[in-house]
Design an enzyme around this catalytic site. Structure first.
Site, PDB file in Angstrom:
ATOM      1  N   SER A 153       0.808  -1.222   0.000  1.00 36.04           N
ATOM      2  CA  SER A 153       0.000   0.000   0.000  1.00 36.04           C
ATOM      3  C   SER A 153       0.839   1.269   0.000  1.00 36.04           C
ATOM      4  O   SER A 153       0.318   2.350  -0.250  1.00 36.04           O
ATOM      5  CB  SER A 153      -0.948   0.026   1.206  1.00 36.04           C
ATOM      6  OG  SER A 153      -0.251   0.315   2.389  1.00 36.04           O
ATOM      7  N   LYS A 191       1.400   4.152   7.379  1.00 43.17           N
ATOM      8  CA  LYS A 191       0.663   5.022   6.465  1.00 43.17           C
ATOM      9  C   LYS A 191       1.152   6.465   6.612  1.00 43.17           C
ATOM     10  O   LYS A 191       1.797   6.835   7.593  1.00 43.17           O
ATOM     11  CB  LYS A 191      -0.839   4.982   6.758  1.00 43.17           C
ATOM     12  CG  LYS A 191      -1.506   3.644   6.459  1.00 43.17           C
ATOM     13  CD  LYS A 191      -1.570   3.374   4.979  1.00 43.17           C
ATOM     14  CE  LYS A 191      -2.294   2.057   4.690  1.00 43.17           C
ATOM     15  NZ  LYS A 191      -1.508   0.889   5.126  1.00 43.17           N
TER      16      LYS A 191
END
Length: 232
Positions: A153, A191
């Site tokens: 991701s 993230k």
């Protein structure tokens, strides 16, 4: 999104273009990526072209133009100019106290605390497994630890599946920092951190994943990414 091999090939082509102005040959690409045949390079080139990273020029041999690069190469992350340092080499366990790196400085033993999801959050990891040796000038002040990245991701931020993420322990983060975020005290994920009004956004660097918007009481920062340790 880019796979590890796609990212490596894109970087190799871009570096060769910067050095000589001439794209590498398919044989050179094959050797650089340690592939057995040129058919694998053809597939990678096609994938990069379909994703808009490169363009092949018609009727010209070895004519490849790099159109764009993933985020770190552009230096356009949320924190302007931030690109994690990358150590390329052997991910061996820490050497003894008398060992020194090439600069003559004693390396720092950084504990590896397990794995971190760069994808769907996985359960929080607290177990120390071993240590790795890191150059001291890469770490700076504070306490540090490492986590093995699992998932894709964050690939457009140059963070690949299998990388070792070097983390500076911190409970605070600025908008644009790439962080280890603990969600609901159960799940940990890597993230990019942003504040959106009264909420916190945890952003992937891959369009195949969605941004997660959460209230602050559900997110606890456990550290900030300062570098990557990558084995080739």
């Amino acid at each position: 999104m880019l796979t590890r091999k796609q990212y490596e090939l894109l970087r190799f082509i871009n570096e060769r273009l910067k050095e000589s102005g001439i794209p590498p040959s398919f044989d050179e690409m094959k050797d650089a990526l340690d592939l057995r045949s040129k058919s694998g390079i053809h597939r990678l080139i096609t994938a990069l072209e379909e994703r808009g990273f490169i363009r092949r020029l018609a009727n010209r041999a070895r004519a490849i133009e790099v159109i764009k690069l993933p985020e770190p190469a552009l230096g356009s992350g949320g924190r302007r100019g931030f690109t994690p340092s990358v150590i390329e080499g052997n991910l061996g366990k820490a050497r003894g106290p008398a060992s020194f790196d090439e600069s003559g400085e004693q390396p720092v033993a950084v504990p590896v605390m397990g794995r971190i999801a760069a994808g769907t959050p996985i359960e929080a990891l607290q177990t120390r497994s071993h240590t790795i040796s890191v150059p001291p000038d890469m770490l700076g002040a504070g306490e540090h630890y490492a986590l093995e990245v699992r998932g894709d991701s964050m690939v457009e931020a140059g963070i690949l599946d299998g990388d070792m993420a070097l983390i500076q322990r911190s409970e605070n983060a600025d908008t644009g920092d790439i962080v280890v975020a603990l969600i609901d005290e159960e799940e940990a994920t890597l993230k990019r951190f942003r504040r959106r009004g009264a909420s916190i956004a945890l952003e992937p660097a891959n369009t195949a994943y969605e941004v997660r918007i959460l209230p602050p009481n559900r997110v606890r920062i456990q550290g900030k990414l300062i570098g990557l340790y990558r084995k080739y």
